[in-house]
Design a protein around this motif. Sequence first.
Motif, PDB file in Angstrom:
ATOM      1  N   UNK A   1       0.807  -1.227   0.000  1.00 19.75           N
ATOM      2  CA  UNK A   1       0.000   0.000   0.000  1.00 19.75           C
ATOM      3  C   UNK A   1       0.844   1.282   0.000  1.00 19.75           C
ATOM      4  N   UNK A   2       2.161   1.156   0.073  1.00 18.04           N
ATOM      5  CA  UNK A   2       3.016   2.345   0.036  1.00 18.04           C
ATOM      6  C   UNK A   2       3.263   2.711  -1.425  1.00 18.04           C
ATOM      7  N   UNK A   3       2.373   3.512  -1.971  1.00 15.06           N
ATOM      8  CA  UNK A   3       2.431   3.811  -3.404  1.00 15.06           C
ATOM      9  C   UNK A   3       3.659   4.648  -3.758  1.00 15.06           C
ATOM     10  N   UNK A   4       4.145   5.452  -2.816  1.00 11.83           N
ATOM     11  CA  UNK A   4       5.340   6.251  -3.087  1.00 11.83           C
ATOM     12  C   UNK A   4       6.566   5.342  -3.219  1.00 11.83           C
ATOM     13  N   UNK A   5       6.650   4.318  -2.369  1.00 11.62           N
ATOM     14  CA  UNK A   5       7.774   3.382  -2.452  1.00 11.62           C
ATOM     15  C   UNK A   5       7.684   2.545  -3.734  1.00 11.62           C
ATOM     16  N   UNK A   6       6.466   2.151  -4.098  1.00 10.98           N
ATOM     17  CA  UNK A   6       6.268   1.411  -5.346  1.00 10.98           C
ATOM     18  C   UNK A   6       6.686   2.286  -6.534  1.00 10.98           C
ATOM     19  N   UNK A   7       6.310   3.555  -6.508  1.00  9.77           N
ATOM     20  CA  UNK A   7       6.696   4.479  -7.577  1.00  9.77           C
ATOM     21  C   UNK A   7       8.220   4.615  -7.654  1.00  9.77           C
ATOM     22  N   UNK A   8       8.873   4.646  -6.489  1.00  8.25           N
ATOM     23  CA  UNK A   8      10.342   4.756  -6.476  1.00  8.25           C
ATOM     24  C   UNK A   8      10.993   3.512  -7.078  1.00  8.25           C
ATOM     25  N   UNK A   9      10.408   2.330  -6.806  1.00  9.87           N
ATOM     26  CA  UNK A   9      10.930   1.082  -7.395  1.00  9.87           C
ATOM     27  C   UNK A   9      10.825   1.125  -8.916  1.00  9.87           C
ATOM     28  N   UNK A  10       9.669   1.586  -9.417  1.00  9.18           N
ATOM     29  CA  UNK A  10       9.467   1.673 -10.866  1.00  9.18           C
ATOM     30  C   UNK A  10      10.454   2.673 -11.471  1.00  9.18           C
ATOM     31  N   UNK A  11      10.601   3.818 -10.813  1.00  3.75           N
ATOM     32  CA  UNK A  11      11.528   4.845 -11.297  1.00  3.75           C
ATOM     33  C   UNK A  11      12.968   4.324 -11.312  1.00  3.75           C
ATOM     34  N   UNK A  12      13.320   3.573 -10.275  1.00 11.70           N
ATOM     35  CA  UNK A  12      14.673   3.011 -10.187  1.00 11.70           C
ATOM     36  C   UNK A  12      14.951   2.065 -11.354  1.00 11.70           C
ATOM     37  N   UNK A  13      13.998   1.201 -11.642  1.00 14.26           N
ATOM     38  CA  UNK A  13      14.144   0.254 -12.751  1.00 14.26           C
ATOM     39  C   UNK A  13      14.182   0.991 -14.091  1.00 14.26           C
ATOM     40  N   UNK A  14      13.365   2.017 -14.203  1.00 11.34           N
ATOM     41  CA  UNK A  14      13.326   2.795 -15.449  1.00 11.34           C
ATOM     42  C   UNK A  14      14.689   3.429 -15.737  1.00 11.34           C
ATOM     43  N   UNK A  15      15.308   3.964 -14.693  1.00 12.80           N
ATOM     44  CA  UNK A  15      16.570   4.689 -14.853  1.00 12.80           C
ATOM     45  C   UNK A  15      17.793   3.784 -14.956  1.00 12.80           C
ATOM     46  N   UNK A  16      17.667   2.550 -14.455  1.00  9.11           N
ATOM     47  CA  UNK A  16      18.832   1.653 -14.412  1.00  9.11           C
ATOM     48  C   UNK A  16      18.514   0.351 -15.145  1.00  9.11           C
ATOM     49  N   UNK A  17      18.740   0.342 -16.455  1.00 10.58           N
ATOM     50  CA  UNK A  17      18.402  -0.842 -17.255  1.00 10.58           C
ATOM     51  C   UNK A  17      19.329  -2.013 -16.980  1.00 10.58           C
ATOM     52  N   UNK A  18      20.527  -1.741 -16.467  1.00 14.16           N
ATOM     53  CA  UNK A  18      21.425  -2.834 -16.105  1.00 14.16           C
ATOM     54  C   UNK A  18      20.893  -3.557 -14.870  1.00 14.16           C
ATOM     55  N   UNK A  19      20.326  -2.798 -13.934  1.00 17.17           N
ATOM     56  CA  UNK A  19      19.687  -3.400 -12.755  1.00 17.17           C
ATOM     57  C   UNK A  19      18.487  -4.238 -13.190  1.00 17.17           C
ATOM     58  N   UNK A  20      17.704  -3.706 -14.116  1.00 19.86           N
ATOM     59  CA  UNK A  20      16.563  -4.447 -14.667  1.00 19.86           C
ATOM     60  C   UNK A  20      17.022  -5.781 -15.237  1.00 19.86           C
ATOM     61  N   UNK A  21      18.061  -5.761 -16.037  1.00 22.58           N
ATOM     62  CA  UNK A  21      18.571  -6.985 -16.659  1.00 22.58           C
ATOM     63  C   UNK A  21      19.092  -7.956 -15.613  1.00 22.58           C
ATOM     64  N   UNK A  22      19.827  -7.470 -14.628  1.00 24.64           N
ATOM     65  CA  UNK A  22      20.429  -8.314 -13.593  1.00 24.64           C
ATOM     66  C   UNK A  22      19.367  -8.996 -12.736  1.00 24.64           C
ATOM     67  N   UNK A  23      18.373  -8.225 -12.272  1.00 16.19           N
ATOM     68  CA  UNK A  23      17.300  -8.788 -11.443  1.00 16.19           C
ATOM     69  C   UNK A  23      16.482  -9.799 -12.248  1.00 16.19           C
ATOM     70  N   UNK A  24      16.261  -9.497 -13.517  1.00 18.25           N
ATOM     71  CA  UNK A  24      15.488 -10.401 -14.380  1.00 18.25           C
ATOM     72  C   UNK A  24      16.208 -11.727 -14.584  1.00 18.25           C
ATOM     73  N   UNK A  25      17.502 -11.666 -14.860  1.00 19.95           N
ATOM     74  CA  UNK A  25      18.289 -12.881 -15.078  1.00 19.95           C
ATOM     75  C   UNK A  25      18.336 -13.727 -13.811  1.00 19.95           C
ATOM     76  N   UNK A  26      18.528 -13.089 -12.669  1.00 27.48           N
ATOM     77  CA  UNK A  26      18.551 -13.825 -11.395  1.00 27.48           C
ATOM     78  C   UNK A  26      17.193 -14.450 -11.096  1.00 27.48           C
ATOM     79  N   UNK A  27      16.136 -13.708 -11.403  1.00 26.79           N
ATOM     80  CA  UNK A  27      14.792 -14.225 -11.176  1.00 26.79           C
ATOM     81  C   UNK A  27      14.503 -15.448 -12.017  1.00 26.79           C
TER      82      UNK A  27
END
Length: 383
Positions: free
Chosen positions: A328-354
Motif C-alpha cells: 500500500x506504500x504507493x510512493x515506495x512502489x513508484x520509487x521502485x518503478x523509477x529506479x528500474x526505469x533509470x537503471x536498465x542494467x539493474x533491470x537486466x540483472x534482477x530479471x536474469x537472477x529471477x
Amino acid sequence: MRVLYITDPGVVGGATRALIEMTYELKKIGVEPVVCTSSYSELNDILNGMKIENYAIGHMSAMNTKSPYKWKRPIKYPYECLKYYLSIPKAIKNIDIKSIDIIHTNSARNDIGCILNRMYNVPHIMHIREFGYEDFDCCTYRYKYNKYISKYTNRFLAISKAVAKSWISRGVTKEKVQILYDGVDIHSIKIKNNYNNDNKLKMIIAGGVCEAKGQYYAIEALSYLPEQIKKNVYLDIAGWDDPKYLKKLEKLIKECELESQVKFLGARSDLYEIYKEYDVGLTCSRAEGFGRVTAEYMYAGLCVIGSNTGATPELIEDNKDGLIYDYQNIHELARCIERIYNDRELLRCLSENGKKSAIKFSSTRNAKEIYEVYLEILNEENK
C-alpha cells in the motif's frame, strides 16, 4: 493409482491452472486422475482434451467471499448456507468412490473430500492455496470449519510458509501440514531474451481484477512518477474482473489522466505467450498464498516488483531477483518503478537472477513431490 480430484466451483484463477498442470504431470508418471468439477465449464473441455476422466457433480464451496454490500450479508449468508448443505447429498451421490485410492481436494474452500473420507475412510489430501480470510475475507458455512477439515484430512499441502502459518494459527493441525511450493509449466512460458534500452518501460499485472490484487495501487504509483518518466511507462492489466472494482479503476485512470498509459486486456489464455513483451511484472496483492504469476514473471525474464505480504517475500529476495516494497506504500512502489526505469542494467540483472530462481517452481518437480506424498499416505494406511 486412481486419484479423485475435487475442484473449487470457481474455475477462473490460479488454483484451476495449478490443477490442470498438476494432473497433466501426474498422469505422465502413472496416476490415473478423475476430476470432479461443480458445473460443466471450459475446464471440463480442457480435461477432455487431455483425456482425463471428469464429471460435474454440483458441489458448492464450504467457504466463500462475503458480499461487498454489508446490507446484503444477513440475507445472502443463510441463503448460500442452505444451498451449500442441500448440494452435499447430490454431489456425493454422483461420485463413484469404490475405485478411488486417494482423494485430493484442490482448494481448502471445499469439504466434499472430508465428507467422503468420513463416510468411506479413503485417504484425503487437501491443498491450501490461499489465506481465505486475509486475502478474500471469506466466511464459512460449516461450524468450526478448520477443526472439521483437520479431523477428516490426512495431509494438508500448503503452497507457502505464510499460508501454512495462517491456517495453523486458526486451528488446522500443525502436524498434518506440509509446505510444498506450487508449480508452473515453465516449459510453456516464452522467455524474454532481449532487454531494450529505449525510453519505454512496459509493465503487466496479471490475476483477478479485484480489490485483493491491488491494481488500484499500481495505477496510483504511476501517477506519482516524474512527468518525463510517466509518459514512457505503460501498464497492462490482465485478468477476469469484478465489475464494481473495474469501474473504480477506470475512474482513477481518468482522474490521473493515464488513459494512454493503462490498458485492460481482460482474461487472457495466452499469458505464457505475451509475458516476453514486458519488462516488469507487478505483484501488488494484499496477501498471495503463493503467487503463480510472480513465478511466471520470473521465469519469463521479467523484473518482478512485489509487495512484502503473503508469500511474495518467499519467492523474491529483495535486490537479488526482484524488488520488494511495503504493501500500500504507493510512493515506495513508484520509487521502485523509477529506479528500474533509470537503471536498465539493474533491470537486466534482477530479471536474469529471477529466471534462475524460478526453475525450482516447475510443475514437473511439483508433481513428483505430490506423487511422493501419495505413496507416503498409502504406505501409512497399509501399515
